[in-house]
Design a protein around this motif. Sequence first.
Motif, PDB file in Angstrom:
ATOM      1  N   THR A 266       0.673  -1.155   0.154  1.00 54.74           N
ATOM      2  CA  THR A 266       0.133   0.065  -0.056  1.00 54.74           C
ATOM      3  C   THR A 266       1.003   1.257   0.130  1.00 54.74           C
ATOM      4  OG1 THR A 266      -1.568  -1.363   1.307  1.00 54.74           O
ATOM      5  CG2 THR A 266      -1.908   1.016   1.185  1.00 54.74           C
ATOM      6  N   LEU A 267       1.916   0.983   0.807  1.00 55.08           N
ATOM      7  CA  LEU A 267       2.944   2.393   0.605  1.00 55.08           C
ATOM      8  C   LEU A 267       4.165   2.437  -0.372  1.00 55.08           C
ATOM      9  CD1 LEU A 267       3.156   2.373   4.642  1.00 55.08           C
ATOM     10  CD2 LEU A 267       1.876   3.808   3.091  1.00 55.08           C
ATOM     11  N   ASP A 268       3.838   1.366  -1.502  1.00 61.55           N
ATOM     12  CA  ASP A 268       4.729   1.228  -2.516  1.00 61.55           C
ATOM     13  C   ASP A 268       6.053   0.877  -2.024  1.00 61.55           C
ATOM     14  OD1 ASP A 268       2.848   2.126  -4.240  1.00 61.55           O
ATOM     15  OD2 ASP A 268       3.326   4.431  -4.115  1.00 61.55           O
ATOM     16  N   GLY A 269       6.178  -0.240  -1.038  1.00 63.89           N
ATOM     17  CA  GLY A 269       7.246  -0.661  -0.595  1.00 63.89           C
ATOM     18  C   GLY A 269       7.947  -1.774  -1.788  1.00 63.89           C
ATOM     19  N   GLN A 270       9.106  -1.918  -1.581  1.00 69.03           N
ATOM     20  CA  GLN A 270       9.915  -3.127  -2.536  1.00 69.03           C
ATOM     21  C   GLN A 270      10.657  -3.914  -2.005  1.00 69.03           C
ATOM     22  OE1 GLN A 270       9.239  -2.678  -5.988  1.00 69.03           O
ATOM     23  NE2 GLN A 270       8.176  -0.909  -5.619  1.00 69.03           N
ATOM     24  N   GLU A 271      11.339  -3.427  -0.883  1.00 73.64           N
ATOM     25  CA  GLU A 271      12.153  -4.680  -0.136  1.00 73.64           C
ATOM     26  C   GLU A 271      11.461  -5.434   1.112  1.00 73.64           C
ATOM     27  OE1 GLU A 271      15.727  -2.926   1.241  1.00 73.64           O
ATOM     28  OE2 GLU A 271      16.311  -2.413  -0.945  1.00 73.64           O
ATOM     29  N   LEU A 272      11.751  -6.652   1.159  1.00 74.37           N
ATOM     30  CA  LEU A 272      10.952  -7.433   2.441  1.00 74.37           C
ATOM     31  C   LEU A 272      11.678  -6.937   3.689  1.00 74.37           C
ATOM     32  CD1 LEU A 272       9.359  -9.996   2.745  1.00 74.37           C
ATOM     33  CD2 LEU A 272      11.499 -10.954   3.177  1.00 74.37           C
ATOM     34  N   SER A 273      10.649  -6.612   4.690  1.00 70.47           N
ATOM     35  CA  SER A 273      10.813  -6.112   5.850  1.00 70.47           C
ATOM     36  C   SER A 273      10.075  -6.967   6.715  1.00 70.47           C
ATOM     37  CB  SER A 273      10.713  -4.611   5.967  1.00 70.47           C
ATOM     38  OG  SER A 273       9.265  -4.279   5.760  1.00 70.47           O
ATOM     39  N   VAL A 274      10.855  -6.652   8.179  1.00 70.52           N
ATOM     40  CA  VAL A 274      10.287  -7.379   9.184  1.00 70.52           C
ATOM     41  C   VAL A 274       9.851  -6.358  10.316  1.00 70.52           C
ATOM     42  CG1 VAL A 274      10.372  -9.044  11.149  1.00 70.52           C
ATOM     43  CG2 VAL A 274      11.339  -9.750   8.832  1.00 70.52           C
ATOM     44  N   ARG A 299      -3.491 -12.860   8.979  1.00 66.33           N
ATOM     45  CA  ARG A 299      -3.899 -12.412   7.783  1.00 66.33           C
ATOM     46  C   ARG A 299      -2.809 -12.448   6.722  1.00 66.33           C
ATOM     47  NH1 ARG A 299      -3.222  -7.342   6.041  1.00 66.33           N
ATOM     48  NH2 ARG A 299      -3.086  -5.438   7.756  1.00 66.33           N
ATOM     49  N   ASP A 300      -3.242 -12.300   5.585  1.00 68.56           N
ATOM     50  CA  ASP A 300      -2.072 -12.131   4.586  1.00 68.56           C
ATOM     51  C   ASP A 300      -1.623 -10.706   4.240  1.00 68.56           C
ATOM     52  OD1 ASP A 300      -2.391 -14.743   3.942  1.00 68.56           O
ATOM     53  OD2 ASP A 300      -3.508 -14.328   1.924  1.00 68.56           O
ATOM     54  N   GLU A 301      -0.660 -10.364   3.891  1.00 68.48           N
ATOM     55  CA  GLU A 301      -0.486  -8.947   3.590  1.00 68.48           C
ATOM     56  C   GLU A 301      -1.165  -8.584   2.393  1.00 68.48           C
ATOM     57  OE1 GLU A 301       3.554  -6.091   3.264  1.00 68.48           O
ATOM     58  OE2 GLU A 301       3.532  -7.532   1.939  1.00 68.48           O
ATOM     59  N   LEU A 302      -1.691  -7.500   2.337  1.00 70.43           N
ATOM     60  CA  LEU A 302      -2.636  -6.796   1.489  1.00 70.43           C
ATOM     61  C   LEU A 302      -2.389  -5.474   0.909  1.00 70.43           C
ATOM     62  CD1 LEU A 302      -6.144  -7.864   3.141  1.00 70.43           C
ATOM     63  CD2 LEU A 302      -4.916  -9.212   1.419  1.00 70.43           C
ATOM     64  N   LYS A 303      -2.706  -5.306  -0.253  1.00 68.23           N
ATOM     65  CA  LYS A 303      -2.782  -3.907  -0.824  1.00 68.23           C
ATOM     66  C   LYS A 303      -3.907  -3.293  -0.871  1.00 68.23           C
ATOM     67  CE  LYS A 303      -0.895  -0.904  -4.712  1.00 68.23           C
ATOM     68  NZ  LYS A 303       0.031  -0.828  -5.989  1.00 68.23           N
ATOM     69  N   PHE A 304      -3.958  -2.303   0.005  1.00 72.10           N
ATOM     70  CA  PHE A 304      -5.228  -1.619   0.059  1.00 72.10           C
ATOM     71  C   PHE A 304      -5.351  -0.286  -0.740  1.00 72.10           C
ATOM     72  CE2 PHE A 304      -4.429  -3.531   4.187  1.00 72.10           C
ATOM     73  CZ  PHE A 304      -5.422  -4.261   4.559  1.00 72.10           C
ATOM     74  N   ASP A 305      -6.551   0.291  -0.867  1.00 76.94           N
ATOM     75  CA  ASP A 305      -7.018   1.153  -2.111  1.00 76.94           C
ATOM     76  C   ASP A 305      -6.519   2.467  -1.394  1.00 76.94           C
ATOM     77  OD1 ASP A 305      -7.984  -0.499  -3.846  1.00 76.94           O
ATOM     78  OD2 ASP A 305      -9.846  -0.263  -2.973  1.00 76.94           O
ATOM     79  N   SER A 306      -6.448   2.919  -0.134  1.00 80.65           N
ATOM     80  CA  SER A 306      -5.923   4.069   0.317  1.00 80.65           C
ATOM     81  C   SER A 306      -5.476   3.834   1.795  1.00 80.65           C
ATOM     82  CB  SER A 306      -7.353   4.925   0.715  1.00 80.65           C
ATOM     83  OG  SER A 306      -8.127   4.209   1.680  1.00 80.65           O
ATOM     84  N   ILE A 307      -4.815   4.878   2.219  1.00 75.68           N
ATOM     85  CA  ILE A 307      -3.867   4.952   3.627  1.00 75.68           C
ATOM     86  C   ILE A 307      -5.182   4.949   4.789  1.00 75.68           C
ATOM     87  CG2 ILE A 307      -2.577   6.054   4.996  1.00 75.68           C
ATOM     88  CD1 ILE A 307      -1.167   5.331   2.883  1.00 75.68           C
ATOM     89  N   ASP A 308      -6.185   5.387   4.478  1.00 73.58           N
ATOM     90  CA  ASP A 308      -7.200   5.281   5.574  1.00 73.58           C
ATOM     91  C   ASP A 308      -7.842   3.739   5.533  1.00 73.58           C
ATOM     92  OD1 ASP A 308      -7.417   7.899   6.021  1.00 73.58           O
ATOM     93  OD2 ASP A 308      -8.951   8.476   4.983  1.00 73.58           O
ATOM     94  N   ALA A 309      -7.846   3.020   4.525  1.00 74.08           N
ATOM     95  CA  ALA A 309      -8.259   1.694   4.366  1.00 74.08           C
ATOM     96  C   ALA A 309      -7.004   0.945   5.389  1.00 74.08           C
ATOM     97  CB  ALA A 309      -8.649   1.228   3.282  1.00 74.08           C
ATOM     98  N   LEU A 310      -5.694   1.156   5.034  1.00 74.35           N
ATOM     99  CA  LEU A 310      -4.879   0.544   5.668  1.00 74.35           C
ATOM    100  C   LEU A 310      -5.022   0.834   7.291  1.00 74.35           C
ATOM    101  CD1 LEU A 310      -2.314  -1.144   5.814  1.00 74.35           C
ATOM    102  CD2 LEU A 310      -1.018   1.005   5.476  1.00 74.35           C
ATOM    103  N   LYS A 311      -5.013   2.160   7.508  1.00 73.16           N
ATOM    104  CA  LYS A 311      -5.306   2.284   8.938  1.00 73.16           C
ATOM    105  C   LYS A 311      -6.397   1.706   9.705  1.00 73.16           C
ATOM    106  CE  LYS A 311      -3.486   7.190   9.128  1.00 73.16           C
ATOM    107  NZ  LYS A 311      -3.980   8.562   9.188  1.00 73.16           N
ATOM    108  N   LYS A 312      -7.493   1.521   8.986  1.00 70.28           N
ATOM    109  CA  LYS A 312      -8.699   0.722   9.680  1.00 70.28           C
ATOM    110  C   LYS A 312      -8.196  -0.798   9.678  1.00 70.28           C
ATOM    111  CE  LYS A 312     -13.617  -0.188   8.814  1.00 70.28           C
ATOM    112  NZ  LYS A 312     -14.797   0.113   7.629  1.00 70.28           N
ATOM    113  N   ALA A 313      -7.646  -1.233   8.748  1.00 72.46           N
ATOM    114  CA  ALA A 313      -7.254  -2.827   8.873  1.00 72.46           C
ATOM    115  C   ALA A 313      -6.326  -2.976   9.831  1.00 72.46           C
ATOM    116  CB  ALA A 313      -6.677  -3.049   7.623  1.00 72.46           C
ATOM    117  N   ILE A 314      -5.426  -1.989  10.348  1.00 75.35           N
ATOM    118  CA  ILE A 314      -4.474  -2.241  11.350  1.00 75.35           C
ATOM    119  C   ILE A 314      -5.164  -1.968  12.637  1.00 75.35           C
ATOM    120  CG2 ILE A 314      -2.348  -1.413  12.616  1.00 75.35           C
ATOM    121  CD1 ILE A 314      -1.277  -0.286   9.877  1.00 75.35           C
TER     122      ILE A 314
END
Length: 329
Positions: A266-274, A299-314
């Motif tokens: 969702t944040l356009d990351g490229q490298e694997l992180s922990v 759950r699986d790592e997902l790509k959300f449509d927006s930052i707000d959707a990501l915040k809600k998921a967290i």
Amino acid sequence: MVIKNQSYHIPLRFVIILNLKIFHSIDSFGCSKKTVVTLGTFDGVHIGHQKIVQQLLSSAQQSDCESVILTFFPHPRMVLQDQSEIRLLNSIQERTELLEKTGLNHLIIHPFDKAFSRLTAEEFVKDILVDRLNIQKIVIGYDHRFGRNRTADIHDLIDFGHQYGFDVEQISAQQIEAVSVSSTKIRTALIDGHIALANQYLGYHYQLSGTVVHGRKLGRTLGFPTANIAIDVDYKLIPKKGVYIVQSTIEGQSVFGMMNIGTKPTLDGQELSVEVYYLDFEGDLYDKKITVSMLDYMRDELKFDSIDALKKAIQNDLTYTRNYLKNHL
């Protein structure tokens, strides 16, 4: 550093008896008493390995001998198979710490190389087991193979025992199949995200260890500051991408949290992180060594449509985690 509202606990999986002597080569080992020996890579020190160690300790006690495990590092597949990409369940430090908790007397971590792999079966028995390890008995699986090109089996070992004066205590097929677990099965479970199954096979919670480093600090902007962990060794198996419920011990206290393994799409990351967000925790963890015990997969790592959707998921993940901890620990 402040740790708030911690009422959870982790059950102890091992009886800790710290009397282990560690040797980093067969050449440095010395023991005046006779020994009972087993050998193997012991990657994971899982419940099958633990059964073997228990049998080793019981046999050594009955024989008034010292218990010895001969293990190897690097893993033989890393040396003998070109471009082997095997990932291990334990770093050598983790393997040592797990074996240290069993009550074992001696652990030999011998450097495995091609020269060692070329020892014939009789050279291994005579030069290593008899002359170096002062063996009285070996505890070994029914399907164990050894010597150059793994040509010798349990029957050859029994013959060598008669020749050189040591006993062979065989772990039967029924005993091993009753456990029905292997390092390969555990690796598969972790890769598939079945962390609870992997933990059942291990007999303890799978762990990742590393140093907290500076990241992009994107979690902080979302209201969930995370500890970005650089894993200690590159051969350690990293489980499936996704969100996990985890626990760490920080300054002697249990701290629980949520860990994300992935690229943060969702944040356009490229490298694997922990990264870990610890619940009810305040403190500076930068440059500190952290060990994370993985309790369950969320759950699986997902790509959300927006930052707000990501915040809600967290936020939903946080609610789920608190309920999980309340009901399971």
